[in-house]
Design a protein around this motif. Structure first.
Motif, PDB file in Angstrom:
ATOM      1  N   GLY A   1     -20.664  83.221  96.341  1.00 47.77           N
ATOM      2  CA  GLY A   1     -20.920  83.416  97.772  1.00 47.77           C
ATOM      3  C   GLY A   1     -22.397  83.276  98.103  1.00 47.77           C
ATOM      4  O   GLY A   1     -23.167  82.676  97.349  1.00 47.77           O
ATOM      5  N   ASP A   2     -22.788  83.845  99.234  1.00 47.18           N
ATOM      6  CA  ASP A   2     -24.151  83.653  99.746  1.00 47.18           C
ATOM      7  C   ASP A   2     -25.224  84.064  98.749  1.00 47.18           C
ATOM      8  O   ASP A   2     -26.321  83.504  98.745  1.00 47.18           O
ATOM      9  CB  ASP A   2     -24.344  84.448 101.037  1.00 47.18           C
ATOM     10  CG  ASP A   2     -23.747  83.752 102.252  1.00 47.18           C
ATOM     11  OD1 ASP A   2     -23.175  82.658 102.093  1.00 47.18           O
ATOM     12  OD2 ASP A   2     -23.864  84.309 103.366  1.00 47.18           O
ATOM     13  N   MET A   3     -24.957  85.051  97.896  1.00 43.06           N
ATOM     14  CA  MET A   3     -26.004  85.508  96.967  1.00 43.06           C
ATOM     15  C   MET A   3     -26.279  84.448  95.897  1.00 43.06           C
ATOM     16  O   MET A   3     -27.314  84.483  95.238  1.00 43.06           O
ATOM     17  CB  MET A   3     -25.629  86.832  96.304  1.00 43.06           C
ATOM     18  CG  MET A   3     -24.463  86.760  95.361  1.00 43.06           C
ATOM     19  SD  MET A   3     -24.072  88.364  94.645  1.00 43.06           S
ATOM     20  CE  MET A   3     -25.456  88.606  93.554  1.00 43.06           C
ATOM     21  N   VAL A   4     -25.358  83.490  95.743  1.00 46.53           N
ATOM     22  CA  VAL A   4     -25.518  82.433  94.743  1.00 46.53           C
ATOM     23  C   VAL A   4     -26.003  81.141  95.395  1.00 46.53           C
ATOM     24  O   VAL A   4     -26.873  80.457  94.877  1.00 46.53           O
ATOM     25  CB  VAL A   4     -24.179  82.209  93.994  1.00 46.53           C
ATOM     26  CG1 VAL A   4     -24.178  80.904  93.228  1.00 46.53           C
ATOM     27  CG2 VAL A   4     -23.905  83.367  93.062  1.00 46.53           C
ATOM     28  N   ARG A   5     -25.465  80.798  96.552  1.00 44.13           N
ATOM     29  CA  ARG A   5     -25.823  79.506  97.167  1.00 44.13           C
ATOM     30  C   ARG A   5     -26.745  79.651  98.363  1.00 44.13           C
ATOM     31  O   ARG A   5     -27.176  78.666  98.945  1.00 44.13           O
ATOM     32  CB  ARG A   5     -24.573  78.711  97.532  1.00 44.13           C
ATOM     33  CG  ARG A   5     -23.678  79.375  98.548  1.00 44.13           C
ATOM     34  CD  ARG A   5     -22.358  78.650  98.687  1.00 44.13           C
ATOM     35  NE  ARG A   5     -22.528  77.318  99.215  1.00 44.13           N
ATOM     36  CZ  ARG A   5     -21.942  76.218  98.727  1.00 44.13           C
ATOM     37  NH1 ARG A   5     -21.148  76.302  97.695  1.00 44.13           N
ATOM     38  NH2 ARG A   5     -22.130  75.063  99.285  1.00 44.13           N
ATOM     39  N   GLY A   6     -27.078  80.890  98.755  1.00 42.24           N
ATOM     40  CA  GLY A   6     -27.854  81.093  99.979  1.00 42.24           C
ATOM     41  C   GLY A   6     -26.892  81.106 101.153  1.00 42.24           C
ATOM     42  O   GLY A   6     -25.715  80.732 101.001  1.00 42.24           O
TER      43      GLY A   6
END
Ligand SMILES: Cc1cc2nc3c(=O)[nH]c(=O)nc-3n(C[C@H](O)[C@H](O)[C@H](O)COP(=O)(O)OP(=O)(O)OC[C@H]3O[C@@H](n4cnc5c(N)ncnc54)[C@H](O)[C@@H]3O)c2cc1C
Length: 469
Positions: free
Chosen positions: A439-444
Protein backbone atom coordinates in the motif's frame (compact mmCIF):
# COMPACT_ATOMS: atom_id res chain seq x y z
CA UNK A 1 -30.38 -14.95 -26.57
CA UNK A 2 -27.37 -14.03 -28.71
CA UNK A 3 -26.16 -10.48 -28.66
CA UNK A 4 -26.42 -8.17 -31.66
CA UNK A 5 -22.76 -7.60 -32.71
CA UNK A 6 -23.27 -3.85 -33.09
CA UNK A 7 -25.23 -3.41 -29.85
CA UNK A 8 -22.79 -0.73 -28.71
CA UNK A 9 -23.95 1.47 -31.63
CA UNK A 10 -27.62 1.11 -30.77
CA UNK A 11 -27.24 1.46 -27.02
CA UNK A 12 -25.31 4.55 -25.98
CA UNK A 13 -23.44 4.71 -22.70
CA UNK A 14 -25.81 5.74 -19.96
CA UNK A 15 -24.56 6.47 -16.45
CA UNK A 16 -26.79 6.46 -13.39
CA UNK A 17 -28.26 9.88 -12.78
CA UNK A 18 -26.12 12.44 -11.00
CA UNK A 19 -27.87 14.74 -8.53
CA UNK A 20 -28.00 18.39 -9.64
CA UNK A 21 -25.20 20.50 -8.20
CA UNK A 22 -27.47 22.95 -6.39
CA UNK A 23 -29.17 20.07 -4.55
CA UNK A 24 -26.17 17.87 -3.80
CA UNK A 25 -24.15 20.67 -2.17
CA UNK A 26 -26.84 20.82 0.53
CA UNK A 27 -25.74 17.46 1.97
CA UNK A 28 -22.77 15.11 2.32
CA UNK A 29 -24.39 12.00 0.75
CA UNK A 30 -23.26 10.25 -2.43
CA UNK A 31 -24.23 12.08 -5.61
CA UNK A 32 -24.75 9.24 -8.11
CA UNK A 33 -27.85 7.06 -8.45
CA UNK A 34 -27.82 3.31 -9.15
CA UNK A 35 -28.48 0.97 -12.05
CA UNK A 36 -31.31 -1.50 -11.79
CA UNK A 37 -30.90 -5.03 -13.20
CA UNK A 38 -32.20 -4.05 -16.64
CA UNK A 39 -29.91 -0.98 -16.93
CA UNK A 40 -26.90 -2.97 -15.76
CA UNK A 41 -27.60 -5.80 -18.23
CA UNK A 42 -28.09 -3.39 -21.11
CA UNK A 43 -24.94 -1.41 -20.34
CA UNK A 44 -22.89 -4.59 -19.76
CA UNK A 45 -24.13 -5.80 -23.15
CA UNK A 46 -22.23 -2.93 -24.79
CA UNK A 47 -18.95 -4.78 -24.14
CA UNK A 48 -17.51 -5.92 -27.45
CA UNK A 49 -15.71 -8.85 -25.78
CA UNK A 50 -12.89 -7.65 -27.98
CA UNK A 51 -10.67 -10.67 -27.45
CA UNK A 52 -7.83 -8.53 -26.15
CA UNK A 53 -9.26 -7.10 -22.95
CA UNK A 54 -7.20 -3.94 -22.53
CA UNK A 55 -9.52 -2.98 -19.66
CA UNK A 56 -8.42 -6.06 -17.74
CA UNK A 57 -4.72 -5.36 -18.33
CA UNK A 58 -5.00 -1.73 -17.36
CA UNK A 59 -6.83 -2.58 -14.13
CA UNK A 60 -4.21 -2.82 -11.35
CA UNK A 61 -5.91 -5.94 -9.88
CA UNK A 62 -6.61 -7.38 -13.36
CA UNK A 63 -10.33 -7.80 -12.78
CA UNK A 64 -12.02 -10.31 -15.13
CA UNK A 65 -14.06 -7.44 -16.54
CA UNK A 66 -15.44 -8.89 -19.81
CA UNK A 67 -16.38 -12.10 -17.96
CA UNK A 68 -18.39 -10.42 -15.21
CA UNK A 69 -19.96 -8.04 -17.73
CA UNK A 70 -21.11 -11.10 -19.62
CA UNK A 71 -22.58 -12.66 -16.46
CA UNK A 72 -24.47 -9.44 -15.69
CA UNK A 73 -25.83 -9.31 -19.22
CA UNK A 74 -27.20 -12.80 -18.57
CA UNK A 75 -28.63 -11.75 -15.18
CA UNK A 76 -26.25 -14.05 -13.23
CA UNK A 77 -25.67 -11.62 -10.36
CA UNK A 78 -24.29 -13.94 -7.68
CA UNK A 79 -21.84 -15.56 -10.11
CA UNK A 80 -20.66 -12.10 -11.15
CA UNK A 81 -20.18 -11.12 -7.47
CA UNK A 82 -18.17 -14.25 -6.77
CA UNK A 83 -15.99 -13.68 -9.85
CA UNK A 84 -15.51 -10.01 -9.07
CA UNK A 85 -14.22 -10.98 -5.60
CA UNK A 86 -11.66 -13.38 -7.04
CA UNK A 87 -9.43 -10.45 -7.98
CA UNK A 88 -10.63 -7.52 -5.86
CA UNK A 89 -11.34 -7.35 -2.12
CA UNK A 90 -13.29 -4.06 -2.32
CA UNK A 91 -15.06 -4.02 -5.71
CA UNK A 92 -18.03 -1.89 -4.61
CA UNK A 93 -15.55 0.69 -3.25
CA UNK A 94 -13.30 0.67 -6.33
CA UNK A 95 -16.44 1.02 -8.47
CA UNK A 96 -17.06 4.28 -6.62
CA UNK A 97 -13.61 5.82 -6.20
CA UNK A 98 -11.28 4.44 -8.90
CA UNK A 99 -10.26 6.93 -11.60
CA UNK A 100 -11.80 4.66 -14.27
CA UNK A 101 -11.13 7.26 -16.98
CA UNK A 102 -7.39 6.62 -16.48
CA UNK A 103 -7.69 2.86 -15.93
CA UNK A 104 -10.20 0.30 -17.25
CA UNK A 105 -12.59 2.67 -19.04
CA UNK A 106 -9.72 4.71 -20.53
CA UNK A 107 -8.45 1.46 -22.09
CA UNK A 108 -11.87 0.29 -23.36
CA UNK A 109 -11.90 -0.26 -27.12
CA UNK A 110 -15.12 1.76 -27.25
CA UNK A 111 -13.52 4.74 -25.50
CA UNK A 112 -14.19 7.26 -28.30
CA UNK A 113 -17.83 6.14 -28.57
CA UNK A 114 -18.41 6.07 -24.83
CA UNK A 115 -16.51 3.39 -22.90
CA UNK A 116 -18.51 0.64 -21.24
CA UNK A 117 -19.51 1.99 -17.80
CA UNK A 118 -17.34 -0.57 -16.00
CA UNK A 119 -17.12 1.29 -12.68
CA UNK A 120 -20.88 1.69 -12.35
CA UNK A 121 -21.48 -1.97 -13.17
CA UNK A 122 -18.76 -3.08 -10.73
CA UNK A 123 -20.49 -1.09 -7.99
CA UNK A 124 -23.91 -2.46 -8.97
CA UNK A 125 -22.72 -6.09 -8.76
CA UNK A 126 -21.70 -6.10 -5.10
CA UNK A 127 -24.27 -3.55 -3.89
CA UNK A 128 -27.13 -5.54 -5.36
CA UNK A 129 -25.74 -9.02 -4.64
CA UNK A 130 -25.24 -8.21 -0.95
CA UNK A 131 -28.71 -6.69 -0.79
CA UNK A 132 -30.08 -9.96 -2.18
CA UNK A 133 -28.19 -12.05 0.40
CA UNK A 134 -24.98 -13.05 -1.41
CA UNK A 135 -21.97 -13.63 0.84
CA UNK A 136 -18.39 -14.62 -0.18
CA UNK A 137 -18.21 -18.38 -0.68
CA UNK A 138 -15.94 -19.86 2.00
CA UNK A 139 -17.20 -23.44 1.78
CA UNK A 140 -13.90 -24.85 0.46
CA UNK A 141 -11.68 -23.03 2.95
CA UNK A 142 -9.74 -25.34 5.27
CA UNK A 143 -8.46 -23.79 8.51
CA UNK A 144 -4.68 -24.07 8.81
CA UNK A 145 -4.36 -23.01 12.45
CA UNK A 146 -2.01 -20.17 11.40
CA UNK A 147 -2.56 -16.62 12.66
CA UNK A 148 -1.35 -13.41 11.03
CA UNK A 149 -1.44 -9.86 12.43
CA UNK A 150 -2.47 -7.22 9.90
CA UNK A 151 -1.59 -3.72 11.07
CA UNK A 152 -3.70 -1.08 9.37
CA UNK A 153 -7.34 -1.54 8.30
CA UNK A 154 -6.98 0.54 5.12
CA UNK A 155 -7.39 -0.94 1.63
CA UNK A 156 -4.00 -2.69 1.79
CA UNK A 157 -4.76 -4.33 5.15
CA UNK A 158 -8.29 -5.29 4.09
CA UNK A 159 -6.99 -6.78 0.82
CA UNK A 160 -4.45 -8.83 2.80
CA UNK A 161 -7.05 -9.96 5.37
CA UNK A 162 -9.45 -11.09 2.62
CA UNK A 163 -6.85 -13.30 0.91
CA UNK A 164 -5.48 -14.66 4.20
CA UNK A 165 -8.98 -15.69 5.33
CA UNK A 166 -9.55 -17.46 2.00
CA UNK A 167 -6.23 -19.30 2.53
CA UNK A 168 -7.48 -20.61 5.88
CA UNK A 169 -5.17 -18.29 7.83
CA UNK A 170 -6.80 -16.35 10.68
CA UNK A 171 -6.18 -12.59 10.23
CA UNK A 172 -6.36 -10.22 13.20
CA UNK A 173 -6.50 -6.65 11.91
CA UNK A 174 -5.36 -3.83 14.21
CA UNK A 175 -6.08 -0.15 13.59
CA UNK A 176 -5.50 3.02 15.54
CA UNK A 177 -8.84 4.46 14.38
CA UNK A 178 -12.24 3.55 15.86
CA UNK A 179 -13.55 2.39 12.44
CA UNK A 180 -12.01 0.32 9.66
CA UNK A 181 -11.14 1.69 6.18
CA UNK A 182 -8.09 3.93 6.73
CA UNK A 183 -8.43 6.77 4.22
CA UNK A 184 -11.64 5.20 2.90
CA UNK A 185 -13.26 6.32 6.14
CA UNK A 186 -10.94 9.05 7.45
CA UNK A 187 -9.97 10.81 4.23
CA UNK A 188 -12.24 10.23 1.23
CA UNK A 189 -15.37 12.31 1.89
CA UNK A 190 -18.81 10.70 2.26
CA UNK A 191 -20.12 12.29 -0.96
CA UNK A 192 -17.65 10.04 -2.85
CA UNK A 193 -18.05 7.00 -0.61
CA UNK A 194 -20.89 6.47 1.86
CA UNK A 195 -19.36 5.20 5.11
CA UNK A 196 -22.14 2.60 5.43
CA UNK A 197 -20.50 0.86 2.46
CA UNK A 198 -17.28 0.52 4.47
CA UNK A 199 -19.23 -0.76 7.48
CA UNK A 200 -20.98 -3.28 5.25
CA UNK A 201 -17.54 -4.47 4.06
CA UNK A 202 -16.53 -4.92 7.71
CA UNK A 203 -19.54 -7.21 8.22
CA UNK A 204 -18.66 -9.21 5.09
CA UNK A 205 -15.06 -9.65 6.25
CA UNK A 206 -16.13 -10.58 9.79
CA UNK A 207 -18.46 -13.15 8.22
CA UNK A 208 -15.36 -14.61 6.52
CA UNK A 209 -13.62 -14.93 9.89
CA UNK A 210 -11.56 -11.72 9.91
CA UNK A 211 -11.12 -10.30 13.42
CA UNK A 212 -10.77 -6.53 13.98
CA UNK A 213 -9.10 -4.87 16.96
CA UNK A 214 -9.75 -1.13 16.65
CA UNK A 215 -8.71 1.92 18.68
CA UNK A 216 -5.33 0.23 19.07
CA UNK A 217 -2.09 1.80 17.86
CA UNK A 218 0.72 -0.70 17.48
CA UNK A 219 3.94 0.72 18.89
CA UNK A 220 1.97 2.60 21.57
CA UNK A 221 -0.94 0.52 22.89
CA UNK A 222 0.75 -2.79 22.06
CA UNK A 223 4.52 -3.05 21.45
CA UNK A 224 5.41 -4.36 17.97
CA UNK A 225 7.64 -6.88 19.76
CA UNK A 226 4.55 -8.62 21.20
CA UNK A 227 2.89 -8.75 17.78
CA UNK A 228 5.91 -10.32 16.08
CA UNK A 229 6.24 -12.88 18.85
CA UNK A 230 2.53 -13.75 19.07
CA UNK A 231 1.77 -14.30 15.39
CA UNK A 232 3.09 -16.53 12.61
CA UNK A 233 3.66 -13.51 10.34
CA UNK A 234 2.82 -9.80 10.15
CA UNK A 235 1.45 -7.59 7.37
CA UNK A 236 1.99 -3.82 7.59
CA UNK A 237 -0.38 -1.49 5.73
CA UNK A 238 0.22 1.72 7.65
CA UNK A 239 -0.32 4.25 4.82
CA UNK A 240 1.48 7.62 4.49
CA UNK A 241 0.67 10.35 6.95
CA UNK A 242 3.43 12.97 6.82
CA UNK A 243 1.94 16.13 5.29
CA UNK A 244 3.89 17.87 2.54
CA UNK A 245 4.21 21.62 3.15
CA UNK A 246 5.16 24.40 0.77
CA UNK A 247 7.96 25.73 2.96
CA UNK A 248 6.75 29.32 2.63
CA UNK A 249 5.96 31.92 5.25
CA UNK A 250 2.62 31.97 7.03
CA UNK A 251 1.85 28.24 6.84
CA UNK A 252 1.33 28.14 10.61
CA UNK A 253 -1.02 31.13 10.83
CA UNK A 254 -4.40 30.49 12.49
CA UNK A 255 -6.91 29.72 9.74
CA UNK A 256 -4.43 27.63 7.72
CA UNK A 257 -5.25 23.92 7.76
CA UNK A 258 -3.67 20.75 6.45
CA UNK A 259 -6.04 18.88 4.15
CA UNK A 260 -6.33 15.65 6.11
CA UNK A 261 -7.20 17.07 9.56
CA UNK A 262 -9.84 19.19 7.81
CA UNK A 263 -11.36 16.17 6.03
CA UNK A 264 -11.10 13.95 9.12
CA UNK A 265 -12.74 16.59 11.31
CA UNK A 266 -15.60 16.72 8.84
CA UNK A 267 -16.02 12.92 8.79
CA UNK A 268 -15.87 12.72 12.60
CA UNK A 269 -18.62 15.31 12.71
CA UNK A 270 -20.72 13.50 10.08
CA UNK A 271 -20.32 10.10 11.75
CA UNK A 272 -21.01 11.51 15.22
CA UNK A 273 -17.55 10.37 16.40
CA UNK A 274 -16.81 13.88 17.65
CA UNK A 275 -19.77 15.79 19.07
CA UNK A 276 -17.79 18.76 20.37
CA UNK A 277 -18.24 21.69 17.94
CA UNK A 278 -15.07 23.32 19.36
CA UNK A 279 -13.06 20.57 17.64
CA UNK A 280 -14.66 20.95 14.22
CA UNK A 281 -12.97 22.84 11.42
CA UNK A 282 -16.03 24.66 10.18
CA UNK A 283 -15.62 26.85 7.09
CA UNK A 284 -19.21 28.11 6.92
CA UNK A 285 -19.27 31.73 5.73
CA UNK A 286 -15.51 31.81 5.02
CA UNK A 287 -13.65 32.75 1.86
CA UNK A 288 -11.56 29.62 1.35
CA UNK A 289 -8.47 29.12 -0.80
CA UNK A 290 -7.38 25.51 -1.42
CA UNK A 291 -3.77 25.06 -2.53
CA UNK A 292 -3.12 21.96 -4.65
CA UNK A 293 -4.71 20.32 -7.70
CA UNK A 294 -4.84 16.63 -6.75
CA UNK A 295 -7.77 14.52 -5.59
CA UNK A 296 -7.24 15.59 -2.00
CA UNK A 297 -7.56 19.22 -3.13
CA UNK A 298 -10.80 18.38 -4.95
CA UNK A 299 -12.17 16.69 -1.82
CA UNK A 300 -11.32 19.77 0.26
CA UNK A 301 -12.97 22.08 -2.30
CA UNK A 302 -16.19 20.12 -2.29
CA UNK A 303 -16.24 19.66 1.50
CA UNK A 304 -15.78 23.41 2.01
CA UNK A 305 -18.64 24.10 -0.42
CA UNK A 306 -20.91 21.73 1.53
CA UNK A 307 -19.95 23.34 4.82
CA UNK A 308 -21.36 26.59 3.42
CA UNK A 309 -18.14 28.51 2.60
CA UNK A 310 -18.84 31.98 1.16
CA UNK A 311 -16.46 31.19 -1.72
CA UNK A 312 -13.98 28.44 -2.60
CA UNK A 313 -11.01 29.04 -4.91
CA UNK A 314 -8.49 26.38 -5.85
CA UNK A 315 -5.01 27.53 -6.90
CA UNK A 316 -2.76 25.17 -8.86
CA UNK A 317 0.72 25.89 -10.21
CA UNK A 318 0.35 24.16 -13.59
CA UNK A 319 -2.44 24.38 -16.19
CA UNK A 320 -5.67 22.41 -16.17
CA UNK A 321 -4.36 19.74 -18.52
CA UNK A 322 -1.51 18.92 -16.15
CA UNK A 323 -3.62 18.80 -13.04
CA UNK A 324 -3.28 15.45 -11.21
CA UNK A 325 -6.89 15.41 -9.91
CA UNK A 326 -9.25 12.99 -11.67
CA UNK A 327 -11.23 14.64 -14.50
CA UNK A 328 -14.47 13.52 -12.88
CA UNK A 329 -13.69 15.24 -9.57
CA UNK A 330 -12.44 18.43 -11.23
CA UNK A 331 -15.69 18.57 -13.23
CA UNK A 332 -17.75 17.92 -10.08
CA UNK A 333 -15.88 20.71 -8.25
CA UNK A 334 -16.54 23.15 -11.07
CA UNK A 335 -20.23 22.27 -11.18
CA UNK A 336 -20.42 22.87 -7.44
CA UNK A 337 -19.10 26.40 -7.82
CA UNK A 338 -15.36 26.10 -7.15
CA UNK A 339 -13.34 28.82 -8.83
CA UNK A 340 -10.13 27.39 -10.33
CA UNK A 341 -7.02 29.55 -10.61
CA UNK A 342 -4.56 27.71 -12.84
CA UNK A 343 -0.89 28.64 -13.28
CA UNK A 344 -0.71 30.25 -9.85
CA UNK A 345 2.13 29.37 -7.50
CA UNK A 346 1.78 30.32 -3.83
CA UNK A 347 4.65 32.42 -2.47
CA UNK A 348 3.43 33.23 1.00
CA UNK A 349 0.39 33.05 3.24
CA UNK A 350 -0.28 36.54 4.56
CA UNK A 351 -2.05 37.80 7.66
CA UNK A 352 -1.63 39.14 11.18
CA UNK A 353 -3.43 37.40 14.05
CA UNK A 354 -4.88 35.05 11.47
CA UNK A 355 -4.72 34.46 7.76
CA UNK A 356 -6.02 37.18 5.41
CA UNK A 357 -4.82 35.93 2.03
CA UNK A 358 -2.39 34.04 -0.15
CA UNK A 359 0.27 35.76 -2.21
CA UNK A 360 0.56 33.97 -5.56
CA UNK A 361 2.54 34.53 -8.74
CA UNK A 362 1.60 33.48 -12.27
CA UNK A 363 3.47 30.64 -13.93
CA UNK A 364 4.03 29.30 -17.41
CA UNK A 365 5.17 25.78 -18.22
CA UNK A 366 8.86 25.27 -18.98
CA UNK A 367 11.07 22.23 -19.63
CA UNK A 368 10.00 18.78 -18.38
CA UNK A 369 11.28 17.66 -14.95
CA UNK A 370 12.79 14.16 -14.37
CA UNK A 371 9.22 12.72 -14.20
CA UNK A 372 8.47 14.15 -17.64
CA UNK A 373 6.05 16.79 -16.32
CA UNK A 374 6.67 20.35 -17.52
CA UNK A 375 8.08 22.47 -14.74
CA UNK A 376 6.16 25.63 -13.83
CA UNK A 377 8.29 28.82 -14.19
CA UNK A 378 7.23 32.00 -12.46
CA UNK A 379 6.42 35.13 -14.49
CA UNK A 380 8.07 38.16 -12.82
CA UNK A 381 5.81 41.06 -11.89
CA UNK A 382 2.59 39.02 -11.74
CA UNK A 383 2.26 38.70 -7.95
CA UNK A 384 -1.21 39.19 -6.49
CA UNK A 385 -2.93 38.52 -3.19
CA UNK A 386 -5.94 36.23 -3.13
CA UNK A 387 -8.06 37.32 -0.16
CA UNK A 388 -8.86 34.42 2.17
CA UNK A 389 -9.99 33.83 5.72
CA UNK A 390 -9.23 30.11 5.53
CA UNK A 391 -6.51 28.31 3.56
CA UNK A 392 -6.20 24.56 3.09
CA UNK A 393 -2.89 23.03 2.09
CA UNK A 394 -3.36 19.92 -0.05
CA UNK A 395 0.14 19.18 -1.34
CA UNK A 396 0.06 15.44 -0.59
CA UNK A 397 1.70 13.04 1.82
CA UNK A 398 5.03 11.32 2.36
CA UNK A 399 5.74 7.97 3.99
CA UNK A 400 6.74 8.29 7.59
CA UNK A 401 8.62 5.19 8.86
CA UNK A 402 7.67 4.25 12.44
CA UNK A 403 10.44 4.52 15.01
CA UNK A 404 10.12 0.79 15.81
CA UNK A 405 10.98 -0.30 12.25
CA UNK A 406 14.74 -0.13 12.81
CA UNK A 407 14.54 -2.25 16.03
CA UNK A 408 12.97 -5.02 13.97
CA UNK A 409 15.17 -4.95 10.87
CA UNK A 410 12.46 -3.36 8.73
CA UNK A 411 14.44 -1.18 6.35
CA UNK A 412 13.12 2.03 4.82
CA UNK A 413 14.46 3.69 1.65
CA UNK A 414 15.77 7.28 1.81
CA UNK A 415 12.33 8.38 0.53
CA UNK A 416 10.77 6.88 3.67
CA UNK A 417 9.05 4.09 1.72
CA UNK A 418 9.50 0.64 3.21
CA UNK A 419 11.81 -1.61 1.24
CA UNK A 420 10.11 -4.79 0.03
CA UNK A 421 11.06 -7.59 -2.34
CA UNK A 422 9.83 -6.85 -5.83
CA UNK A 423 11.04 -10.07 -7.46
CA UNK A 424 11.29 -13.70 -6.43
CA UNK A 425 8.62 -15.94 -5.01
CA UNK A 426 7.64 -13.72 -2.07
CA UNK A 427 7.01 -10.18 -3.29
CA UNK A 428 6.17 -7.55 -0.65
CA UNK A 429 8.36 -9.19 2.00
CA UNK A 430 10.31 -6.60 3.99
CA UNK A 431 13.92 -7.00 5.12
CA UNK A 432 12.51 -8.82 8.18
CA UNK A 433 11.58 -12.29 6.80
CA UNK A 434 8.48 -12.53 9.02
CA UNK A 435 7.11 -9.09 8.08
CA UNK A 436 5.39 -8.13 4.81
CA UNK A 437 4.12 -4.71 3.71
CA UNK A 438 2.08 -3.02 0.99
CA UNK A 439 0.00 0.00 0.00
CA UNK A 440 0.91 3.67 0.34
CA UNK A 441 3.73 2.99 2.83
CA UNK A 442 5.51 0.98 0.10
CA UNK A 443 4.67 2.86 -3.11
CA UNK A 444 3.90 6.34 -1.73
CA UNK A 445 0.45 7.98 -1.91
CA UNK A 446 -1.46 6.32 -4.71
CA UNK A 447 -4.83 4.67 -5.17
CA UNK A 448 -7.24 2.43 -3.32
CA UNK A 449 -7.00 -0.23 -6.02
CA UNK A 450 -3.18 -0.37 -5.99
CA UNK A 451 -3.19 -0.69 -2.18
CA UNK A 452 -5.72 -3.55 -2.44
CA UNK A 453 -3.53 -5.24 -5.06
CA UNK A 454 -0.40 -5.03 -2.90
CA UNK A 455 -2.21 -6.26 0.21
CA UNK A 456 -3.54 -9.25 -1.73
CA UNK A 457 -0.16 -10.08 -3.28
CA UNK A 458 1.57 -9.78 0.10
CA UNK A 459 -1.00 -12.17 1.61
CA UNK A 460 -0.20 -14.71 -1.12
CA UNK A 461 3.48 -14.37 -0.20
CA UNK A 462 2.62 -14.85 3.48
CA UNK A 463 0.72 -18.04 2.60
CA UNK A 464 3.86 -19.30 0.80
CA UNK A 465 6.05 -18.31 3.75
CA UNK A 466 3.76 -20.29 6.05
CA UNK A 467 3.80 -23.25 3.71
CA UNK A 468 0.05 -23.27 3.08
CA UNK A 469 0.20 -22.41 -0.66
C1 LIG B 1 -8.32 12.90 0.77
C2 LIG B 1 -7.96 11.70 -0.03
C3 LIG B 1 -8.77 11.32 -1.10
C4 LIG B 1 -8.46 10.21 -1.85
N1 LIG B 1 -9.29 9.87 -2.87
C5 LIG B 1 -9.03 8.76 -3.59
C6 LIG B 1 -9.90 8.35 -4.62
O1 LIG B 1 -10.89 9.01 -4.92
N2 LIG B 1 -9.61 7.21 -5.30
C7 LIG B 1 -8.53 6.43 -4.99
O2 LIG B 1 -8.34 5.38 -5.60
N3 LIG B 1 -7.67 6.82 -4.01
C8 LIG B 1 -7.90 7.95 -3.30
N4 LIG B 1 -7.04 8.32 -2.31
C9 LIG B 1 -5.85 7.48 -2.03
C10 LIG B 1 -6.23 6.22 -1.21
O3 LIG B 1 -7.15 6.56 -0.20
C11 LIG B 1 -4.97 5.61 -0.62
O4 LIG B 1 -4.05 5.36 -1.66
C12 LIG B 1 -5.29 4.28 0.10
O5 LIG B 1 -6.24 4.49 1.12
C13 LIG B 1 -4.02 3.68 0.69
O6 LIG B 1 -4.34 2.53 1.41
P1 LIG B 1 -3.40 1.98 2.59
O7 LIG B 1 -4.12 0.80 3.13
O8 LIG B 1 -2.03 1.83 2.08
O9 LIG B 1 -3.37 3.15 3.68
P2 LIG B 1 -4.48 3.92 4.50
O10 LIG B 1 -5.78 3.97 3.80
O11 LIG B 1 -3.85 5.20 4.87
O12 LIG B 1 -4.68 3.03 5.81
C14 LIG B 1 -3.65 2.89 6.77
C15 LIG B 1 -4.26 2.53 8.11
O13 LIG B 1 -3.20 2.16 8.99
C16 LIG B 1 -3.52 2.62 10.28
N5 LIG B 1 -2.29 2.71 11.07
C17 LIG B 1 -1.17 3.40 10.78
N6 LIG B 1 -0.23 3.21 11.73
C18 LIG B 1 -0.78 2.35 12.63
C19 LIG B 1 -0.31 1.76 13.84
N7 LIG B 1 0.93 1.99 14.30
N8 LIG B 1 -1.15 0.95 14.53
C20 LIG B 1 -2.41 0.69 14.08
N9 LIG B 1 -2.91 1.24 12.95
C21 LIG B 1 -2.10 2.05 12.22
C22 LIG B 1 -4.17 3.97 10.03
O14 LIG B 1 -4.96 4.35 11.15
C23 LIG B 1 -5.00 3.68 8.78
O15 LIG B 1 -6.30 3.27 9.12
C24 LIG B 1 -7.31 9.46 -1.55
C25 LIG B 1 -6.47 9.85 -0.50
C26 LIG B 1 -6.79 10.96 0.24
C27 LIG B 1 -5.88 11.37 1.36
Amino acid sequence: MSKHPLQFLEVPRRDPEKEAAEERVQHFGEIYGHYDAADAAQQAGRCLDCGNPYCEWKCPVHNYIPNWLNLIEQGKLFEAAELSHQTNSLPEICGRVCPQDRLCEGACTLDEMGAVSIGNIERYITDEAVKQGWRPDMTNVVATGKRVAVIGAGPAGLGAADVLAREGIHPVVYDAYPEIGGLLTFGIPPFKLDKEIVRQRQELLEGMGVEFVLNTRIGEDIPFEDIVNDYDAVFLGLGTYKYVHGGFQGEDLPGVYDALPFLVSNVNRQLGLDRNPDNWINLAGKHVVVLGGGDTGMDCNRTAVRQGAASVSCAYRRDEENMPGSRREVANSKEEGVNFLFNRQPLEIVGGDRVTGVKVIETRLGEPDPDGRRRPETVPGTEEILPADAVIIAFGFRPDPADWFADHDIEALPSGKVRVATHGDMPFRTTNPKVFAGGDMVRGSDLVVTAVFEGREAAKSIAKYLGVR
